[in-house]
Design a protein around this motif. Structure first.
Motif, PDB file in Angstrom:
ATOM      1  N   LYS A  46      55.895  37.901  38.700  1.00 44.07           N
ATOM      2  CA  LYS A  46      54.721  37.039  38.843  1.00 44.07           C
ATOM      3  C   LYS A  46      54.425  36.302  37.541  1.00 44.07           C
ATOM      4  N   GLY A  47      53.749  35.179  37.695  1.00 40.08           N
ATOM      5  CA  GLY A  47      53.288  34.432  36.522  1.00 40.08           C
ATOM      6  C   GLY A  47      54.117  33.175  36.306  1.00 40.08           C
ATOM      7  N   PRO A  48      53.627  32.328  35.376  1.00 38.42           N
ATOM      8  CA  PRO A  48      52.415  32.489  34.557  1.00 38.42           C
ATOM      9  C   PRO A  48      51.160  32.058  35.310  1.00 38.42           C
ATOM     10  N   GLY A  49      50.011  32.300  34.710  1.00 40.50           N
ATOM     11  CA  GLY A  49      48.753  31.932  35.325  1.00 40.50           C
ATOM     12  C   GLY A  49      47.958  33.150  35.759  1.00 40.50           C
ATOM     13  N   ILE A  50      47.151  32.971  36.813  1.00 42.45           N
ATOM     14  CA  ILE A  50      46.284  34.042  37.329  1.00 42.45           C
ATOM     15  C   ILE A  50      46.999  34.754  38.470  1.00 42.45           C
ATOM     16  N   ILE A  51      47.072  36.074  38.388  1.00 45.24           N
ATOM     17  CA  ILE A  51      47.654  36.883  39.460  1.00 45.24           C
ATOM     18  C   ILE A  51      46.709  38.039  39.747  1.00 45.24           C
ATOM     19  N   LEU A  52      46.910  38.671  40.889  1.00 47.01           N
ATOM     20  CA  LEU A  52      46.086  39.819  41.296  1.00 47.01           C
ATOM     21  C   LEU A  52      46.948  41.074  41.282  1.00 47.01           C
ATOM     22  N   VAL A  53      46.451  42.091  40.608  1.00 42.42           N
ATOM     23  CA  VAL A  53      47.118  43.390  40.552  1.00 42.42           C
ATOM     24  C   VAL A  53      46.114  44.422  41.041  1.00 42.42           C
ATOM     25  N   PHE A  54      46.368  44.964  42.229  1.00 37.09           N
ATOM     26  CA  PHE A  54      45.420  45.884  42.860  1.00 37.09           C
ATOM     27  C   PHE A  54      45.784  47.316  42.490  1.00 37.09           C
ATOM     28  N   ALA A  55      45.154  47.788  41.423  1.00 35.44           N
ATOM     29  CA  ALA A  55      45.358  49.174  41.006  1.00 35.44           C
ATOM     30  C   ALA A  55      44.566  50.090  41.949  1.00 35.44           C
ATOM     31  N   PRO A  56      45.030  51.301  42.176  1.00 36.11           N
ATOM     32  CA  PRO A  56      46.248  51.946  41.644  1.00 36.11           C
ATOM     33  C   PRO A  56      47.489  51.694  42.504  1.00 36.11           C
ATOM     34  N   ILE A  57      47.371  50.827  43.514  1.00 37.76           N
ATOM     35  CA  ILE A  57      48.532  50.557  44.365  1.00 37.76           C
ATOM     36  C   ILE A  57      49.608  49.827  43.566  1.00 37.76           C
ATOM     37  N   ASP A  58      49.161  48.864  42.772  1.00 36.70           N
ATOM     38  CA  ASP A  58      50.101  48.059  41.991  1.00 36.70           C
ATOM     39  C   ASP A  58      50.071  48.486  40.534  1.00 36.70           C
ATOM     40  N   ARG A  59      51.222  48.350  39.910  1.00 31.16           N
ATOM     41  CA  ARG A  59      51.345  48.564  38.462  1.00 31.16           C
ATOM     42  C   ARG A  59      52.154  47.412  37.876  1.00 31.16           C
ATOM     43  N   MET A  60      51.633  46.803  36.824  1.00 29.19           N
ATOM     44  CA  MET A  60      52.288  45.629  36.243  1.00 29.19           C
ATOM     45  C   MET A  60      52.825  45.940  34.851  1.00 29.19           C
ATOM     46  N   VAL A  61      54.036  45.417  34.594  1.00 28.68           N
ATOM     47  CA  VAL A  61      54.653  45.498  33.262  1.00 28.68           C
ATOM     48  C   VAL A  61      54.827  44.078  32.747  1.00 28.68           C
TER      49      VAL A  61
END
Length: 263
Positions: A46-61
Protein backbone atom coordinates in the motif's frame (compact mmCIF):
# COMPACT_ATOMS: atom_id res chain seq x y z
CA UNK A 1 -33.42 4.99 30.89
CA UNK A 2 -33.34 6.87 27.56
CA UNK A 3 -30.58 9.07 28.97
CA UNK A 4 -28.51 5.97 29.81
CA UNK A 5 -29.00 4.56 26.30
CA UNK A 6 -28.11 7.92 24.78
CA UNK A 7 -24.92 8.14 26.82
CA UNK A 8 -23.95 4.57 25.93
CA UNK A 9 -24.52 5.28 22.22
CA UNK A 10 -22.38 8.39 22.44
CA UNK A 11 -19.55 6.39 24.04
CA UNK A 12 -19.77 3.77 21.29
CA UNK A 13 -19.70 6.45 18.60
CA UNK A 14 -16.69 8.11 20.21
CA UNK A 15 -14.88 4.75 20.41
CA UNK A 16 -15.66 4.01 16.75
CA UNK A 17 -14.44 7.46 15.69
CA UNK A 18 -11.23 7.07 17.68
CA UNK A 19 -10.68 3.58 16.19
CA UNK A 20 -11.18 4.88 12.64
CA UNK A 21 -8.86 7.81 13.27
CA UNK A 22 -6.20 5.50 14.70
CA UNK A 23 -6.57 3.25 11.62
CA UNK A 24 -5.60 6.06 9.28
CA UNK A 25 -1.96 5.87 8.28
CA UNK A 26 -0.06 8.30 6.07
CA UNK A 27 2.82 7.01 3.97
CA UNK A 28 5.38 9.33 2.36
CA UNK A 29 6.18 9.20 -1.33
CA UNK A 30 9.25 7.04 -0.71
CA UNK A 31 7.44 4.61 1.66
CA UNK A 32 5.34 1.53 1.07
CA UNK A 33 3.24 -0.38 3.59
CA UNK A 34 3.32 -4.18 3.57
CA UNK A 35 0.04 -5.35 5.12
CA UNK A 36 -0.51 -8.66 6.94
CA UNK A 37 -4.21 -9.41 7.42
CA UNK A 38 -4.77 -12.10 9.99
CA UNK A 39 -1.17 -13.13 9.42
CA UNK A 40 -1.49 -13.48 5.65
CA UNK A 41 0.31 -11.18 3.23
CA UNK A 42 -1.87 -9.01 1.03
CA UNK A 43 -1.16 -9.23 -2.73
CA UNK A 44 0.14 -5.66 -3.09
CA UNK A 45 1.94 -3.14 -0.94
CA UNK A 46 0.00 0.00 0.00
CA UNK A 47 0.93 3.63 -0.44
CA UNK A 48 1.93 6.32 -0.81
CA UNK A 49 -0.73 8.55 0.70
CA UNK A 50 -3.54 7.75 3.15
CA UNK A 51 -4.32 4.09 3.86
CA UNK A 52 -6.43 2.28 6.46
CA UNK A 53 -4.92 -0.32 8.76
CA UNK A 54 -7.53 -1.98 10.96
CA UNK A 55 -5.70 -3.23 14.02
CA UNK A 56 -5.50 -5.87 15.40
CA UNK A 57 -6.69 -7.59 12.21
CA UNK A 58 -4.09 -5.83 10.10
CA UNK A 59 -0.42 -5.29 10.78
CA UNK A 60 1.68 -2.93 8.66
CA UNK A 61 5.43 -2.90 8.05
CA UNK A 62 6.87 0.30 6.61
CA UNK A 63 9.52 -0.14 3.93
CA UNK A 64 11.62 2.71 2.53
CA UNK A 65 12.34 2.74 -1.21
CA UNK A 66 15.15 5.27 -0.94
CA UNK A 67 18.71 4.32 -1.79
CA UNK A 68 20.82 3.48 1.22
CA UNK A 69 24.59 3.56 1.72
CA UNK A 70 25.98 0.61 3.64
CA UNK A 71 29.59 0.79 4.80
CA UNK A 72 31.46 -2.50 5.01
CA UNK A 73 33.86 -2.62 8.01
CA UNK A 74 37.61 -2.96 7.24
CA UNK A 75 38.52 -6.52 6.33
CA UNK A 76 41.91 -8.24 6.67
CA UNK A 77 42.77 -9.64 3.24
CA UNK A 78 45.74 -11.62 1.90
CA UNK A 79 46.14 -11.15 -1.83
CA UNK A 80 47.27 -13.80 -4.27
CA UNK A 81 50.87 -12.54 -4.05
CA UNK A 82 50.79 -12.82 -0.22
CA UNK A 83 50.38 -9.14 0.64
CA UNK A 84 48.37 -8.32 3.77
CA UNK A 85 45.86 -5.49 3.37
CA UNK A 86 43.03 -3.80 5.20
CA UNK A 87 40.21 -2.97 2.80
CA UNK A 88 36.82 -1.40 3.37
CA UNK A 89 34.04 -0.66 0.91
CA UNK A 90 30.69 1.08 0.59
CA UNK A 91 27.55 -0.46 -0.93
CA UNK A 92 24.63 1.44 -2.43
CA UNK A 93 21.34 -0.47 -2.41
CA UNK A 94 17.61 0.09 -2.59
CA UNK A 95 14.43 -1.95 -2.17
CA UNK A 96 12.51 -2.62 -5.39
CA UNK A 97 10.08 -5.28 -4.07
CA UNK A 98 8.82 -4.30 -0.58
CA UNK A 99 6.88 -7.55 -0.05
CA UNK A 100 9.95 -9.71 -0.68
CA UNK A 101 12.15 -7.47 1.47
CA UNK A 102 9.81 -8.15 4.41
CA UNK A 103 8.91 -11.80 3.83
CA UNK A 104 12.05 -13.36 2.34
CA UNK A 105 14.59 -11.99 4.85
CA UNK A 106 14.42 -10.84 8.44
CA UNK A 107 16.81 -7.86 8.03
CA UNK A 108 18.01 -7.20 4.50
CA UNK A 109 20.55 -4.55 5.59
CA UNK A 110 22.29 -6.92 8.01
CA UNK A 111 22.18 -9.79 5.53
CA UNK A 112 23.66 -7.65 2.76
CA UNK A 113 26.42 -6.47 5.10
CA UNK A 114 27.40 -10.03 5.96
CA UNK A 115 27.40 -11.12 2.32
CA UNK A 116 29.47 -8.06 1.43
CA UNK A 117 32.15 -8.88 3.99
CA UNK A 118 32.59 -12.47 2.83
CA UNK A 119 32.44 -11.53 -0.84
CA UNK A 120 35.00 -8.75 -0.36
CA UNK A 121 37.47 -11.17 1.24
CA UNK A 122 36.98 -13.89 -1.37
CA UNK A 123 37.14 -11.66 -4.46
CA UNK A 124 40.07 -9.51 -3.37
CA UNK A 125 41.95 -12.57 -2.16
CA UNK A 126 42.04 -13.80 -5.76
CA UNK A 127 43.71 -10.60 -7.01
CA UNK A 128 47.32 -9.48 -6.93
CA UNK A 129 48.22 -6.15 -5.36
CA UNK A 130 48.99 -4.47 -8.70
CA UNK A 131 45.66 -5.64 -10.16
CA UNK A 132 43.81 -4.42 -7.07
CA UNK A 133 45.33 -0.94 -7.34
CA UNK A 134 45.19 -0.61 -11.13
CA UNK A 135 41.89 -2.29 -12.03
CA UNK A 136 39.61 -1.21 -9.20
CA UNK A 137 36.69 -0.46 -11.53
CA UNK A 138 36.58 -4.06 -12.77
CA UNK A 139 36.72 -5.36 -9.21
CA UNK A 140 33.87 -3.02 -8.20
CA UNK A 141 31.71 -4.32 -11.06
CA UNK A 142 32.43 -7.93 -10.09
CA UNK A 143 31.55 -7.28 -6.45
CA UNK A 144 28.33 -5.53 -7.49
CA UNK A 145 27.34 -8.44 -9.76
CA UNK A 146 27.93 -11.07 -7.05
CA UNK A 147 26.07 -9.14 -4.35
CA UNK A 148 23.18 -8.33 -6.66
CA UNK A 149 22.79 -12.03 -7.44
CA UNK A 150 22.50 -12.78 -3.72
CA UNK A 151 20.10 -9.94 -2.88
CA UNK A 152 17.74 -10.07 -5.88
CA UNK A 153 15.59 -12.88 -4.32
CA UNK A 154 14.92 -10.48 -1.41
CA UNK A 155 13.69 -7.69 -3.69
CA UNK A 156 16.84 -5.64 -3.01
CA UNK A 157 18.91 -4.13 -5.82
CA UNK A 158 22.62 -3.42 -5.27
CA UNK A 159 23.21 -0.43 -7.53
CA UNK A 160 26.91 0.10 -6.91
CA UNK A 161 29.89 -1.12 -4.90
CA UNK A 162 33.03 0.94 -4.32
CA UNK A 163 36.26 -0.23 -2.70
CA UNK A 164 36.83 2.89 -0.62
CA UNK A 165 40.22 2.50 1.02
CA UNK A 166 43.18 0.11 0.79
CA UNK A 167 45.61 0.27 3.72
CA UNK A 168 49.14 -1.14 3.36
CA UNK A 169 51.61 -1.78 6.15
CA UNK A 170 54.69 0.44 6.42
CA UNK A 171 57.08 -2.22 5.08
CA UNK A 172 55.07 -2.60 1.89
CA UNK A 173 54.79 1.18 1.50
CA UNK A 174 58.59 1.52 1.71
CA UNK A 175 59.07 -1.33 -0.77
CA UNK A 176 56.66 0.28 -3.23
CA UNK A 177 58.44 3.62 -2.82
CA UNK A 178 61.79 1.96 -3.64
CA UNK A 179 60.24 0.25 -6.65
CA UNK A 180 58.83 3.54 -7.91
CA UNK A 181 62.20 5.23 -7.40
CA UNK A 182 63.95 2.45 -9.33
CA UNK A 183 61.44 2.75 -12.16
CA UNK A 184 62.02 6.51 -12.37
CA UNK A 185 65.79 6.04 -12.38
CA UNK A 186 65.45 3.41 -15.11
CA UNK A 187 63.40 5.76 -17.28
CA UNK A 188 65.89 8.57 -16.65
CA UNK A 189 68.82 6.43 -17.80
CA UNK A 190 66.91 5.27 -20.87
CA UNK A 191 66.04 8.84 -21.84
CA UNK A 192 69.66 9.94 -21.27
CA UNK A 193 71.04 7.09 -23.40
CA UNK A 194 68.54 7.83 -26.16
CA UNK A 195 69.71 11.45 -26.11
CA UNK A 196 73.36 10.36 -26.34
CA UNK A 197 72.51 8.07 -29.25
CA UNK A 198 70.69 10.86 -31.09
CA UNK A 199 73.60 13.25 -30.49
CA UNK A 200 76.12 10.68 -31.75
CA UNK A 201 74.02 10.07 -34.85
CA UNK A 202 73.89 13.80 -35.53
CA UNK A 203 77.68 14.07 -35.12
CA UNK A 204 78.18 11.25 -37.63
CA UNK A 205 75.91 13.02 -40.10
CA UNK A 206 77.79 16.29 -39.54
CA UNK A 207 81.16 14.56 -40.08
CA UNK A 208 79.96 13.09 -43.39
CA UNK A 209 78.72 16.51 -44.47
CA UNK A 210 81.95 18.27 -43.53
CA UNK A 211 84.09 15.63 -45.24
CA UNK A 212 82.34 16.31 -48.55
CA UNK A 213 83.63 19.92 -48.55
CA UNK A 214 87.12 20.41 -46.97
CA UNK A 215 86.64 24.18 -46.87
CA UNK A 216 83.71 23.75 -44.48
CA UNK A 217 86.10 22.34 -41.87
CA UNK A 218 88.12 25.55 -41.98
CA UNK A 219 84.95 27.64 -41.74
CA UNK A 220 83.81 25.63 -38.74
CA UNK A 221 87.21 26.20 -37.13
CA UNK A 222 86.94 29.96 -37.68
CA UNK A 223 83.44 29.95 -36.18
CA UNK A 224 84.76 28.17 -33.11
CA UNK A 225 87.50 30.79 -32.71
CA UNK A 226 84.84 33.51 -32.94
CA UNK A 227 82.82 31.87 -30.15
CA UNK A 228 85.93 31.62 -27.97
CA UNK A 229 86.71 35.29 -28.57
CA UNK A 230 83.22 36.36 -27.49
CA UNK A 231 83.75 34.71 -24.11
CA UNK A 232 86.97 36.82 -23.62
CA UNK A 233 89.11 33.73 -23.43
CA UNK A 234 92.84 34.13 -24.21
CA UNK A 235 93.35 30.48 -24.98
CA UNK A 236 93.47 29.71 -28.69
CA UNK A 237 93.28 26.13 -29.91
CA UNK A 238 94.75 25.15 -33.29
CA UNK A 239 93.65 21.78 -34.59
CA UNK A 240 96.51 19.75 -36.06
CA UNK A 241 95.82 16.70 -38.24
CA UNK A 242 96.98 13.36 -36.92
CA UNK A 243 98.73 12.67 -40.23
CA UNK A 244 101.05 15.61 -39.51
CA UNK A 245 102.45 13.90 -36.39
CA UNK A 246 102.80 10.59 -38.18
CA UNK A 247 104.86 12.31 -40.91
CA UNK A 248 107.15 13.95 -38.37
CA UNK A 249 107.62 10.63 -36.62
CA UNK A 250 108.76 9.03 -39.88
CA UNK A 251 111.29 11.83 -40.49
CA UNK A 252 112.77 11.60 -37.00
CA UNK A 253 112.98 7.81 -36.98
CA UNK A 254 116.61 6.48 -37.41
CA UNK A 255 117.30 4.69 -40.70
CA UNK A 256 117.13 0.93 -40.52
CA UNK A 257 120.53 -0.84 -40.64
CA UNK A 258 121.11 -2.63 -43.92
CA UNK A 259 121.94 -6.32 -43.60
CA UNK A 260 124.12 -8.11 -46.19
CA UNK A 261 123.10 -11.68 -46.80
CA UNK A 262 125.85 -14.26 -46.17
CA UNK A 263 126.85 -16.42 -49.13
Amino acid sequence: MPQVLGGFTTIIIVIVVIYILSSIKILAEYERGVIFRLGRLLPAAKGPGIILVFAPIDRMVRVSLRQEALEVPPQDIITRDNVTLKVNAVIFLRVIEPRKAVVEVSNYVYQTSQFAQTTLRSVLGEQELDELLAHRDKINLRLQSILDTHTSPWGVKVTNVEVKQVDLNETMVRAMAKQAEAEREKRSKIIHSEGEFSAAQRLVDAAHLLSSEPVSVQLRYLQTLTEIGVEKNTTVVFPVPVDFFSGIQKLLAPPAASTTPKG
